[in-house]
Design a protein around this motif. Structure first.
Motif, short mmCIF file in Angstrom:
data_model
loop_
_atom_site.label_atom_id
_atom_site.label_comp_id
_atom_site.label_asym_id
_atom_site.label_seq_id
_atom_site.Cartn_x
_atom_site.Cartn_y
_atom_site.Cartn_z
N ALA A 15 0.73 -1.10 -0.03
CA ALA A 15 0.01 0.17 0.09
C ALA A 15 0.96 0.98 -0.08
CB ALA A 15 -0.56 -0.35 1.10
N ALA A 18 2.18 1.86 -3.30
CA ALA A 18 0.92 2.12 -4.44
C ALA A 18 1.25 3.58 -4.08
CB ALA A 18 -0.44 0.92 -3.84
N ALA A 19 0.80 3.99 -3.11
CA ALA A 19 0.67 5.15 -2.58
C ALA A 19 1.47 6.70 -2.94
CB ALA A 19 0.60 5.92 -1.39
N ARG A 22 1.21 5.90 -7.18
CA ARG A 22 0.20 6.67 -7.39
C ARG A 22 -0.72 4.93 -8.42
NH1 ARG A 22 0.19 12.90 -8.14
NH2 ARG A 22 0.73 12.67 -6.12
N VAL A 23 -0.48 3.88 -7.78
CA VAL A 23 -1.41 2.42 -8.29
C VAL A 23 -2.10 2.10 -7.25
CG1 VAL A 23 0.01 2.64 -10.57
CG2 VAL A 23 0.98 1.10 -8.23
N ASP A 24 -2.67 1.07 -7.84
CA ASP A 24 -3.78 0.42 -6.94
C ASP A 24 -3.04 -0.41 -6.19
OD1 ASP A 24 -5.63 -2.54 -5.87
OD2 ASP A 24 -6.50 -0.56 -6.19
N PRO A 25 -2.61 -0.88 -4.78
CA PRO A 25 -1.53 -1.96 -4.24
C PRO A 25 -1.49 -3.63 -4.52
CG PRO A 25 -2.80 -1.30 -2.24
CD PRO A 25 -3.65 -1.20 -3.56
N LYS A 26 -2.44 -3.89 -5.80
CA LYS A 26 -2.75 -5.13 -6.12
C LYS A 26 -1.76 -4.73 -7.97
CE LYS A 26 -5.73 -7.73 -4.53
NZ LYS A 26 -5.48 -9.23 -3.97
N THR A 27 -1.15 -4.38 -7.60
CA THR A 27 -0.92 -3.69 -9.23
C THR A 27 0.97 -4.21 -8.62
OG1 THR A 27 -1.92 -2.17 -10.43
CG2 THR A 27 0.57 -1.97 -10.68
#
Length: 63
Positions: A15, A18-19, A22-27
């Motif tokens: 997470a 991802a922040a 600026r993407v989703d944690p799954k990415t």
């Protein structure tokens, strides 16, 4: 035995990475599975990422 300050490295959660990107944690998890970023597994099986490597990738992306 106490860890040496050079050995103690900050680890980030998916997470947090991802922040920064600026993407989703799954990415971020998919990137790790694809070998685009290396990860460390905790004893509980969670992924953690080296802050220095993440910041290097972020610099490359920006530059």
């Amino acid at each position: 035995m106490t860890p040496n300050s050079a050995e103690a490295e900050t680890l980030l959660t998916p997470a947090e990475v991802a922040a920064l990107f600026r993407v989703d944690p799954k990415t971020v998890t998919r990137w790790a599975k694809a070998g685009k970023i290396s990860s460390i597994r905790t004893l509980g099986g969670h992924r953690r990422f080296r802050e220095t490597e993440v910041l290097e990738l972020l610099d490359r992306k920006a530059g």
